[in-house]
Design an enzyme around this catalytic site. Structure first.
Site, mmCIF file in Angstrom:
data_model
loop_
_atom_site.group_PDB
_atom_site.id
_atom_site.type_symbol
_atom_site.label_atom_id
_atom_site.label_comp_id
_atom_site.label_asym_id
_atom_site.label_seq_id
_atom_site.Cartn_x
_atom_site.Cartn_y
_atom_site.Cartn_z
ATOM 1 N N THR A 11 0.815 -1.222 0.000
ATOM 2 C CA THR A 11 0.000 0.000 0.000
ATOM 3 C C THR A 11 0.843 1.265 0.000
ATOM 4 O O THR A 11 0.310 2.364 -0.116
ATOM 5 C CB THR A 11 -0.896 0.030 1.259
ATOM 6 O OG1 THR A 11 -0.047 -0.199 2.394
ATOM 7 C CG2 THR A 11 -1.968 -1.028 1.204
ATOM 8 N N SER A 40 -4.198 -2.163 6.930
ATOM 9 C CA SER A 40 -4.670 -2.280 5.543
ATOM 10 C C SER A 40 -5.281 -3.641 5.239
ATOM 11 O O SER A 40 -5.825 -3.833 4.134
ATOM 12 C CB SER A 40 -3.504 -2.056 4.569
ATOM 13 O OG SER A 40 -2.871 -0.837 4.834
ATOM 14 N N CYS A 128 17.753 5.636 -3.324
ATOM 15 C CA CYS A 128 17.284 6.180 -4.608
ATOM 16 C C CYS A 128 18.303 7.094 -5.279
ATOM 17 O O CYS A 128 18.492 7.031 -6.500
ATOM 18 C CB CYS A 128 15.966 6.914 -4.387
ATOM 19 S SG CYS A 128 15.919 7.865 -2.869
ATOM 20 N N SER A 158 8.514 11.849 -2.394
ATOM 21 C CA SER A 158 8.204 10.418 -2.433
ATOM 22 C C SER A 158 9.203 9.577 -1.643
ATOM 23 O O SER A 158 8.838 8.527 -1.118
ATOM 24 C CB SER A 158 8.148 9.927 -3.882
ATOM 25 O OG SER A 158 9.351 10.244 -4.555
ATOM 26 N N HIS A 242 13.803 12.790 -8.246
ATOM 27 C CA HIS A 242 14.984 13.433 -7.682
ATOM 28 C C HIS A 242 15.817 14.046 -8.811
ATOM 29 O O HIS A 242 15.928 13.473 -9.893
ATOM 30 C CB HIS A 242 15.884 12.402 -6.988
ATOM 31 C CG HIS A 242 15.355 11.879 -5.697
ATOM 32 N ND1 HIS A 242 14.240 12.367 -5.061
ATOM 33 C CD2 HIS A 242 15.846 10.892 -4.879
ATOM 34 C CE1 HIS A 242 14.055 11.694 -3.925
ATOM 35 N NE2 HIS A 242 15.009 10.794 -3.795
HETATM 36 P P1 A2P Z 1 0.124 0.277 5.691
HETATM 37 O O1 A2P Z 1 -0.373 1.052 4.510
HETATM 38 O O2 A2P Z 1 -0.801 -0.815 6.082
HETATM 39 O O3 A2P Z 1 0.557 1.154 6.836
HETATM 40 P P2 A2P Z 1 5.300 4.405 2.693
HETATM 41 O O4 A2P Z 1 6.762 4.190 2.466
HETATM 42 O O5 A2P Z 1 4.611 5.016 1.512
HETATM 43 O O6 A2P Z 1 5.043 5.146 3.974
HETATM 44 O O7 A2P Z 1 4.647 2.937 2.859
HETATM 45 C C1 A2P Z 1 5.043 2.054 3.865
HETATM 46 C C2 A2P Z 1 4.477 0.662 3.571
HETATM 47 O O8 A2P Z 1 4.921 -0.221 4.587
HETATM 48 C C3 A2P Z 1 2.953 0.604 3.599
HETATM 49 O O9 A2P Z 1 2.513 -0.357 2.678
HETATM 50 C C4 A2P Z 1 2.681 0.146 5.014
HETATM 51 O O10 A2P Z 1 1.445 -0.518 5.188
HETATM 52 C C5 A2P Z 1 3.800 -0.839 5.208
HETATM 53 N N1 A2P Z 1 4.071 -1.094 6.618
HETATM 54 C C6 A2P Z 1 4.409 -0.201 7.562
HETATM 55 N N2 A2P Z 1 4.585 -0.805 8.759
HETATM 56 C C7 A2P Z 1 4.343 -2.124 8.560
HETATM 57 C C8 A2P Z 1 4.349 -3.285 9.388
HETATM 58 N N3 A2P Z 1 4.659 -3.213 10.683
HETATM 59 N N4 A2P Z 1 4.034 -4.475 8.813
HETATM 60 C C9 A2P Z 1 3.742 -4.564 7.509
HETATM 61 N N5 A2P Z 1 3.711 -3.508 6.681
HETATM 62 C C10 A2P Z 1 4.014 -2.299 7.188
#
Ligand code: A2P
Length: 337
Positions: A11, A40, A128, A158, A242
């Site tokens: 996500t 999620s 990146c 991003s 970037h």
């Molecule tokens: P979620 O959307 O359920 O919070 P970004 O880098 O855009 O912030 O996204 C971080 C990604 O890592 C998201 O998909 C987030 O899911 C996921 N994430 C963050 N913490 C965890 C966790 N403890 N276990 C699994 N996925 C995680």
């Protein structure tokens, strides 16, 4: 047979692009497992016309998975990448957790694909800036060894994740309405502003964590462990690409014409170097593009010897800086069986 693929952090800003890259590149997939936090779980995402239900990441998530693409931060990678390897998967990890480990190749396929040969289950996807910069530096370095690098970066939201991209949108809208906006994700106002990268500062050296990663990883990817690098990393109010000014000193005189010819022919790069029209690499044109844009190739007049060139580079942070590079690594894994 096509592999079973899992995306950890599906996500997130990078996770969504991983899905898009797999689809756009016709990556063969027997089945795709979408993993994220419990927040999620149960939500759906589309892949090749099908709705897939997101699952909460857990210790049993990797049964039967062949390739696991991780992009949920270092903490999650440290905890779960070994679990995935134990279950028999090869992990391509987008976090910084394993990038400097000797038994973990740090790979930009255009630059050092051969280093993938001896992985022990985990392959690291670089920072990146390091990924984008080395695509432009490697063709020059192969022809003429680089002996010093100075860089200034202009980094998009991003890199700090989907929430930071949303903060840039919200804060810009608030600014234009003349309303106050309290930043929550980033440490400073982002609309119509820029600031020193928000990675943790090393008080003694004065370099932040982003700058330290770029230096260490650029050296590792280019195979130049002692390369002297000076760098300033800055966040600019751009959503997803970037840009960077690179000043590259070689062992010998290299003309801009030769550099232009080397870069024009190199994989993963597109030359954008039109002096007459003042058209050079821009984040707006790099966004959504697989190729890294390179231009403004000229002598660095700060070095009268003629051994230093200046370049300007722009690359999509979510694509070559993250998801695309990870999928390209996975493609090479498939080809090697
Ligand atoms: P979620 O959307 O359920 O919070 P970004 O880098 O855009 O912030 O996204 C971080 C990604 O890592 C998201 O998909 C987030 O899911 C996921 N994430 C963050 N913490 C965890 C966790 N403890 N276990 C699994 N996925 C995680």
């Amino acid at each position: 047979v096509a592999p079973v693929v899992a995306i950890v952090g599906a996500t997130g800003a990078v996770g969504v692009e991983l899905l898009n890259c797999l689809e756009a590149r016709n990556f063969p997939v027997a089945s795709l497992k979408l993993l994220a936090s419990p927040r999620s779980a149960g939500q759906k995402m589309r892949f090749r016309g099908q709705e897939l239900v997101i699952e909460a990441l857990g210790p049993d998530s990797f049964q039967g998975v062949d390739i696991a693409l991780f992009s949920a931060g270092s903490g999650v990678s440290k905890q779960y990448a070994p679990v995935a390897v134990q279950a028999g998967a090869v992990v391509v990890d987008n976090s910084s957790a394993f990038r400097m480990r000797a038994d973990v190749p740090l790979v930009v396929p255009e630059v050092n694909a051969e280093s993938m040969a001896d992985h022990a289950g985990i392959i690291a996807n670089p920072n990146c800036v390091a990924a984008i910069a080395t695509v432009a530096l490697a063709p020059l370095h192969r022809a003429h060894p680089i002996r010093r690098l100075t860089a200034a970066t202009y980094q998009a939201a991003s890199g700090a994740g989907a929430a930071a991209m949303e903060e840039l949108r919200q804060s810009t809208a608030a600014y234009l309405r003349g309303e106050a906006f309290e930043p929550k994700v980033l440490p400073h106002p982002y609309a119509f502003n820029l600031f020193s990268h928000n990675a943790e500062m090393d008080e003694e050296s004065g370099y932040n964590g982003e700058e330290q990663k770029v230096v260490a990883e650029t050296r590792r990817i280019l195979g130049t462990p002692d390369l002297p690098v000076g760098i300033t990393c800055i966040r600019v109010p751009v959503l997803r690409a970037h840009a960077m000014a690179l000043h590259v000193e070689f062992d010998e005189v290299v003309t801009p014409e030769e550099a232009r010819a080397l870069l024009a022919d190199a994989p993963g790069l597109k030359l954008v170097d039109d002096r007459a029209r003042n058209h050079f690499p821009m984040p707006s044109e790099a966004s959504g593009q697989d190729d890294v844009l390179v231009g403004r190739i000229r002598r660095d007049l700060g070095d009268p010897s003629g051994r230093t060139l200046a370049l300007f580079v722009a690359g999509d942070q979510l694509l070559k800086g993250a998801a695309l590079n990870a999928v390209q690594i996975a493609e090479r894994l498939l080809r090697r069986g």
